[in-house]
Scaffold this motif. Structure first.
Motif, mmCIF file in Angstrom:
data_model
loop_
_atom_site.group_PDB
_atom_site.id
_atom_site.type_symbol
_atom_site.label_atom_id
_atom_site.label_comp_id
_atom_site.label_asym_id
_atom_site.label_seq_id
_atom_site.Cartn_x
_atom_site.Cartn_y
_atom_site.Cartn_z
ATOM 1 N N TRP A 12 0.837 -1.200 0.000
ATOM 2 C CA TRP A 12 0.000 0.000 0.000
ATOM 3 C C TRP A 12 0.872 1.250 0.000
ATOM 4 N N GLY A 13 0.225 2.377 -0.292
ATOM 5 C CA GLY A 13 0.941 3.641 -0.286
ATOM 6 C C GLY A 13 0.006 4.801 -0.542
ATOM 7 N N THR A 14 0.597 5.929 -0.874
ATOM 8 C CA THR A 14 -0.181 7.116 -1.201
ATOM 9 C C THR A 14 0.285 7.678 -2.531
ATOM 10 N N ALA A 15 -0.603 8.358 -3.206
ATOM 11 C CA ALA A 15 -0.333 8.958 -4.510
ATOM 12 C C ALA A 15 -1.349 10.078 -4.706
ATOM 13 N N SER A 16 -1.363 10.657 -5.873
ATOM 14 C CA SER A 16 -2.381 11.659 -6.184
ATOM 15 C C SER A 16 -3.720 10.945 -6.361
ATOM 16 N N ALA A 17 -4.797 11.600 -6.002
ATOM 17 C CA ALA A 17 -6.133 11.016 -6.171
ATOM 18 C C ALA A 17 -6.331 10.607 -7.629
#
Length: 103
Positions: A12-17
């Motif tokens: 998992w991670g984060t990115a731009s919507a």
């Protein structure tokens, strides 16, 4: 890094919507899209133990390459003297070690 063998592995991670993310590891290529808050996750299929280090490539707008990843047993331990536990006290010791061959 060691990833748990014989179980699905969450990445998992984060990115731009709305950003499309791909993860390539050990012959598996999975894709997903980040949600409105930018969070994304996916699961890799169970894998057998490996003594050969591998690379994981995570691509979106940026590319991240994680190196030296093995597949094996992952044990999380904490504490000090309270961590001592003799295997003879473990009722399933024979089952847990059956077929184990040290490298």
């Amino acid at each position: 890094m060691v990833l748990q063998q014989n179980k699905e592995v969450s990445i998992w991670g984060t990115a731009s919507a709305g950003e499309k993310i791909s993860v390539d590891f050990a012959g598996q290529n999975k894709t997903t899209v980040a949600d409105q808050s930018g969070k994304w996750s996916l699961k890799l299929k169970p894998m057998k133990a490996s003594f050969t280090p591998r690379e994981m490539t995570i691509k979106g707008k940026n590319t991240i390459v994680l190196k030296n990843i093995l597949i094996g047993e992952v044990w999380l331990c904490s504490g000090q003297s309270n961590m001592e536990y003799a295997m003879r006290k473990y009722s399933k010791f024979e089952t847990a070690t059956k077929g184990y061959k040290p490298p």
